[in-house]
Design an enzyme around this catalytic site. Sequence first.
Site, PDB file in Angstrom:
ATOM      1  CB  SER A  62      -0.854  -0.178   0.904  1.00 29.74           C
ATOM      2  OG  SER A  62      -2.223   0.935   0.645  1.00 29.74           O
ATOM      3  CG  HIS A  67       1.546  14.743   5.535  1.00 25.15           C
ATOM      4  ND1 HIS A  67       1.890  15.043   3.418  1.00 25.15           N
ATOM      5  CD2 HIS A  67       1.373  13.831   5.361  1.00 25.15           C
ATOM      6  CE1 HIS A  67       1.469  14.306   3.212  1.00 25.15           C
ATOM      7  NE2 HIS A  67       1.408  13.516   4.693  1.00 25.15           N
ATOM      8  CB  CYS A  82      -2.957  -4.680   2.409  1.00 26.10           C
ATOM      9  SG  CYS A  82      -3.916  -3.197   1.591  1.00 26.10           S
TER      10      CYS A  82
END
Length: 119
Positions: A62, A67, A82
């Site tokens: 995935s 940030h 996943c």
Amino acid sequence: MSNGRHLILDLYDCDPGILDDYGELQRLLEAALVMAKANILQIIGEKFKPQGVTLLALLSESHASIHTWPEIGYAAIDLYTCGDTTQTHKAAEFLKFKLKSNISKEKELIRSTVPTNCV
């Protein structure tokens, strides 16, 4: 199809120098994902002016993202994988330590490809 684990981290009181260092953050994200046994396809990102960095790692399992807001010592991190082959919590602990976070908040969501507990 299999279930996924989505860790959402809010890291506070981090080292602002690290949070504003694109190269170091990329190195740390890559190391964390290798440690978690994730398969990295690509890491892209942006260094903002006057400060801040966003990184996105595309994974076979995935994705992961960081940030940063160096001016307030804050990092928002998502680790979404996943299957059951990755060790996502290991990556989370590594990043908390390396970013020198003194305060952290963590949420874990279990994502499913089939509906469960629907109202």
